[in-house]
Design a protein around this motif. Sequence first.
Motif, PDB file in Angstrom:
ATOM      1  N   UNK A 260       0.846  -1.201   0.000  1.00  0.00           N
ATOM      2  CA  UNK A 260       0.000   0.000   0.000  1.00  0.00           C
ATOM      3  C   UNK A 260       0.882   1.252   0.000  1.00  0.00           C
ATOM      4  N   UNK A 261       1.962   1.235   0.786  1.00  0.00           N
ATOM      5  CA  UNK A 261       2.843   2.386   0.885  1.00  0.00           C
ATOM      6  C   UNK A 261       3.563   2.621  -0.444  1.00  0.00           C
ATOM      7  N   UNK A 262       3.387   3.796  -0.993  1.00  0.00           N
ATOM      8  CA  UNK A 262       3.980   4.188  -2.286  1.00  0.00           C
ATOM      9  C   UNK A 262       3.529   3.310  -3.451  1.00  0.00           C
ATOM     10  N   UNK A 263       2.546   2.434  -3.195  1.00  0.00           N
ATOM     11  CA  UNK A 263       2.061   1.527  -4.241  1.00  0.00           C
ATOM     12  C   UNK A 263       3.212   0.670  -4.809  1.00  0.00           C
ATOM     13  N   UNK A 264       4.184   0.406  -3.913  1.00  0.00           N
ATOM     14  CA  UNK A 264       5.438  -0.242  -4.322  1.00  0.00           C
ATOM     15  C   UNK A 264       5.239  -1.706  -4.721  1.00  0.00           C
ATOM     16  N   UNK A 265       5.988  -2.137  -5.736  1.00  0.00           N
ATOM     17  CA  UNK A 265       5.974  -3.536  -6.174  1.00  0.00           C
ATOM     18  C   UNK A 265       7.390  -4.108  -6.137  1.00  0.00           C
ATOM     19  N   UNK A 266       7.574  -5.167  -5.345  1.00  0.00           N
ATOM     20  CA  UNK A 266       8.848  -5.877  -5.276  1.00  0.00           C
ATOM     21  C   UNK A 266       8.640  -7.253  -5.895  1.00  0.00           C
ATOM     22  N   UNK A 267       9.722  -7.942  -6.299  1.00  0.00           N
ATOM     23  CA  UNK A 267       9.548  -9.176  -7.056  1.00  0.00           C
ATOM     24  C   UNK A 267      10.256 -10.388  -6.482  1.00  0.00           C
ATOM     25  N   UNK A 268       9.769 -11.561  -6.893  1.00  0.00           N
ATOM     26  CA  UNK A 268      10.383 -12.830  -6.516  1.00  0.00           C
ATOM     27  C   UNK A 268      10.280 -13.799  -7.694  1.00  0.00           C
ATOM     28  N   UNK A 269      11.441 -14.367  -8.080  1.00  0.00           N
ATOM     29  CA  UNK A 269      11.464 -15.367  -9.146  1.00  0.00           C
ATOM     30  C   UNK A 269      12.059 -16.641  -8.563  1.00  0.00           C
ATOM     31  N   UNK A 270      11.311 -17.721  -8.577  1.00  0.00           N
ATOM     32  CA  UNK A 270      11.756 -18.953  -7.929  1.00  0.00           C
ATOM     33  C   UNK A 270      12.222 -19.964  -8.975  1.00  0.00           C
ATOM     34  N   UNK A 271      13.466 -20.439  -8.821  1.00  0.00           N
ATOM     35  CA  UNK A 271      13.978 -21.525  -9.650  1.00  0.00           C
ATOM     36  C   UNK A 271      13.964 -22.821  -8.854  1.00  0.00           C
ATOM     37  N   UNK A 272      14.773 -23.824  -9.326  1.00  0.00           N
ATOM     38  CA  UNK A 272      14.829 -25.096  -8.590  1.00  0.00           C
ATOM     39  C   UNK A 272      15.930 -25.087  -7.529  1.00  0.00           C
ATOM     40  N   UNK A 273      16.953 -24.238  -7.724  1.00  0.00           N
ATOM     41  CA  UNK A 273      18.078 -24.194  -6.790  1.00  0.00           C
ATOM     42  C   UNK A 273      18.117 -22.936  -5.945  1.00  0.00           C
ATOM     43  N   UNK A 274      17.649 -21.828  -6.515  1.00  0.00           N
ATOM     44  CA  UNK A 274      17.687 -20.569  -5.770  1.00  0.00           C
ATOM     45  C   UNK A 274      16.558 -19.669  -6.240  1.00  0.00           C
ATOM     46  N   UNK A 275      16.365 -18.590  -5.501  1.00  0.00           N
ATOM     47  CA  UNK A 275      15.350 -17.630  -5.928  1.00  0.00           C
ATOM     48  C   UNK A 275      15.983 -16.252  -6.032  1.00  0.00           C
ATOM     49  N   UNK A 276      15.367 -15.436  -6.871  1.00  0.00           N
ATOM     50  CA  UNK A 276      15.865 -14.085  -7.122  1.00  0.00           C
ATOM     51  C   UNK A 276      14.895 -13.082  -6.510  1.00  0.00           C
ATOM     52  N   UNK A 277      15.453 -12.209  -5.673  1.00  0.00           N
ATOM     53  CA  UNK A 277      14.669 -11.130  -5.063  1.00  0.00           C
ATOM     54  C   UNK A 277      14.905  -9.873  -5.893  1.00  0.00           C
ATOM     55  N   UNK A 278      13.818  -9.269  -6.375  1.00  0.00           N
ATOM     56  CA  UNK A 278      13.937  -8.063  -7.199  1.00  0.00           C
ATOM     57  C   UNK A 278      13.526  -6.850  -6.359  1.00  0.00           C
ATOM     58  N   UNK A 279      14.527  -6.075  -5.933  1.00  0.00           N
ATOM     59  CA  UNK A 279      14.362  -4.907  -5.062  1.00  0.00           C
ATOM     60  C   UNK A 279      13.981  -5.334  -3.643  1.00  0.00           C
ATOM     61  N   UNK A 280      14.314  -4.470  -2.677  1.00  0.00           N
ATOM     62  CA  UNK A 280      14.247  -4.905  -1.278  1.00  0.00           C
ATOM     63  C   UNK A 280      13.393  -4.013  -0.388  1.00  0.00           C
ATOM     64  N   UNK A 281      12.805  -2.960  -0.952  1.00  0.00           N
ATOM     65  CA  UNK A 281      11.952  -2.092  -0.147  1.00  0.00           C
ATOM     66  C   UNK A 281      12.700  -0.887   0.390  1.00  0.00           C
ATOM     67  N   UNK A 282      11.979  -0.019   1.087  1.00  0.00           N
ATOM     68  CA  UNK A 282      12.487   1.300   1.450  1.00  0.00           C
ATOM     69  C   UNK A 282      13.200   1.379   2.789  1.00  0.00           C
ATOM     70  N   UNK A 283      13.150   0.323   3.576  1.00  0.00           N
ATOM     71  CA  UNK A 283      13.876   0.295   4.846  1.00  0.00           C
ATOM     72  C   UNK A 283      13.977  -1.163   5.293  1.00  0.00           C
ATOM     73  N   UNK A 284      14.749  -1.397   6.360  1.00  0.00           N
ATOM     74  CA  UNK A 284      14.994  -2.781   6.768  1.00  0.00           C
ATOM     75  C   UNK A 284      13.758  -3.460   7.339  1.00  0.00           C
TER      76      UNK A 284
END
Length: 269
Positions: free
Chosen positions: A19-43
């Motif tokens: 909801x905050x900033x209408x932000x969209x972050x991503x996740x792509x899952x493979x068989x061995x590892x996954x890819x995180x696309x962007x991490x957000x605005x704070x920890x």
Amino acid sequence: MAEAWWVEVGEGIWVRRHAELDLSLGLVVGERSCLVVDTGGDEVQGAAFAGAIRELTELPWVVVLTHAHFDHAFGTAAFPSDEVWAHPACRRELEETGERQRQEWVTRYRKENKPEIADQIRRARIVLPRSAPEGDVDLGGRIVRFIHPGPAHTGHDLVIHVPDAHVLFAGDLLEQGAPPAFGDAFPDVWPEALDRVLALKPTTLVPGHGDPVTADFARTQREEIAQVAELCRLFQEGRITTEQAIERSPYPAEFTSEALSRPRRRGGR
Ligand SMILES: [Zn+2]
């Protein structure tokens, strides 16, 4: 509205909407590892995202940042990994502008009476990414590619292509639900960058803000950005005034004004 929720855009490909900033972050899952696309605005936001990922997959992650803007990059410390990737210039940008971005957004959130978010941004540790690998990255049974389509929303945008699913994470090259942001942009060459993205023939494109979109949506936004670029050209050549540019722009005045203040990337000036 929930604060954050998942949208599945392909098999094992997810968008974490906020909801905050209408932000969209991503996740792509493979068989061995996954890819995180962007991490957000704070920890804190990053950790919530990481927790949501762990409900979908236990696979080890690698991280890629689409660009250095705080809302995409300041959550990285919540993703311990040796593999945090971005365009080479993204690292420099975070080094040079990270603290300025922090100040600007802490001030902005305090003014908006959201002291909690302001505090989270104030405390976020900035993690500097390494250069993203060129060529295919194999997540196990699934290839992803990191592509710099040229300067556009920033000088160092990276888009993420998942060819088997025809999905493309576009960073802030596209926005759904709001006009694209021109504050660090190169409007004159942005349309060409979107042409390179569209040439990959994605059927689903994930904007940095808003809901996933179709190629038709991306083409329409490309045309609007090209209109803004043309207005910037006419303005810089002294052929129209700021007011005329704003009047003729497809976007609200504050967006157009920012675009007008940006340098040309091509042909000097
Ligand atoms: Zn951005």
